[in-house]
Design a protein around this motif. Sequence first.
Motif, short mmCIF file in Angstrom:
data_model
loop_
_atom_site.label_atom_id
_atom_site.label_comp_id
_atom_site.label_asym_id
_atom_site.label_seq_id
_atom_site.Cartn_x
_atom_site.Cartn_y
_atom_site.Cartn_z
N LEU A 104 0.79 -1.32 -0.06
CA LEU A 104 -0.02 0.13 0.07
C LEU A 104 0.91 1.15 0.09
O LEU A 104 0.72 2.16 -0.79
CB LEU A 104 -1.06 -0.02 1.21
CG LEU A 104 -2.18 -0.75 1.15
CD1 LEU A 104 -2.84 -0.84 2.50
CD2 LEU A 104 -2.98 -0.29 0.15
N ALA A 105 1.90 1.30 1.01
CA ALA A 105 2.76 2.70 1.08
C ALA A 105 3.30 2.94 -0.21
O ALA A 105 3.38 4.12 -0.73
CB ALA A 105 3.56 2.43 2.24
N ASN A 109 -0.98 4.23 -0.73
CA ASN A 109 -2.16 3.64 0.10
C ASN A 109 -3.26 3.19 -0.93
O ASN A 109 -4.36 3.08 -0.61
CB ASN A 109 -2.76 4.32 0.97
CG ASN A 109 -1.67 4.35 2.17
OD1 ASN A 109 -0.85 3.68 2.37
ND2 ASN A 109 -1.64 5.25 3.16
N LEU A 174 -5.82 2.66 6.94
CA LEU A 174 -5.02 3.37 5.94
C LEU A 174 -5.66 3.60 4.61
O LEU A 174 -5.70 4.68 4.04
CB LEU A 174 -3.70 2.32 5.54
CG LEU A 174 -2.41 2.34 6.52
CD1 LEU A 174 -1.50 1.23 6.32
CD2 LEU A 174 -2.10 3.48 6.88
#
Length: 328
Positions: A104-105, A109, A174
């Motif tokens: 995701l990062a 995200n 997130l």
Amino acid sequence: MLASDAIATAVANAWIQAKDTSGGANANYIPALATVDPTLFGISVVTTGGDTFTAGDATVEFAIESISKVVSMALAMDAIGAEEFHGKVGTDPTGLPFNSVMALALHGNKPMSALVNAGAMSATSLIPAESAEHRWVTILEGQSTFAGRQLTLSDMINDSEQATNAHNKGIAWLLQAAGYLHADPMGVCDVYTRQCSTLITTTDLAVIGATLANGGINPTTQHQAVTADNVPHILAEMTMEGLYESSGDWAYSVGLPGKSGVGGGLVAVVPGVLAIAAYSPPLDERGNSVRAQQAITQITRTLNLSLYRNGPRTVIPEPASVLTTIGD
């Protein structure tokens, strides 16, 4: 050799060859899965004509786990359309574990695939519902339509997963922060956990796969589980991420769209022909059943079912009613 004989022989031989295979271990991060009998092993093939061939423990129920992601993806895609779904969830393999936060990062995200935890929760949140409970009922109905019978939730597995899903709760927040979750984060995580905790058999799993092979129509009930136009998109997603970091290896060596679950299930789809499912709890390091991979690979090669091979397939769908069972 008749097509039904070819399938029955391939299923029987695969079960015999793989039943004593060692290696792998039950998923231990979900306590309820850690205690399942590791010797359980079933195979089932269901054709687009509804013929069924089984071996071993094909009627034993087990947790659907990540295979549920295929159904939630189908329901969301039908609800909002394939193009919008593609933009909101993504369709690319992550190359990282199914619960990776780094995946995701690295992409702001945004989830990259509906077949990893982040994308699956995003897909679940896209299913229209008035409440979390309504969303759960919709998903359970969808799973049951795909399987051709009413499925049920395992309270034991659900309780075990709900008590250990803090990581998924973090992923949900997130996604919410980045605008890729479309309902209350904790409600979505709760429903996602429940959808992974329903019980299926190996034959149920083969019927789910055969429904995709049959253009979205369940071959045993004739009920439409997903719009035909969305089936190619679903199979493409399964090809790219269905076995997590092993998806490329699976496509290379087996050549079929597939989906695994940490409960020990694995299904592969031959569009227009049939689906092969297998179940055995011990998993490899990437979360895929060791025996199920071996059995499905052997059946695929025996019947020349890879989508990437030339030459005639051994199997031609027949609109007959056949039930062949091997093993104990």
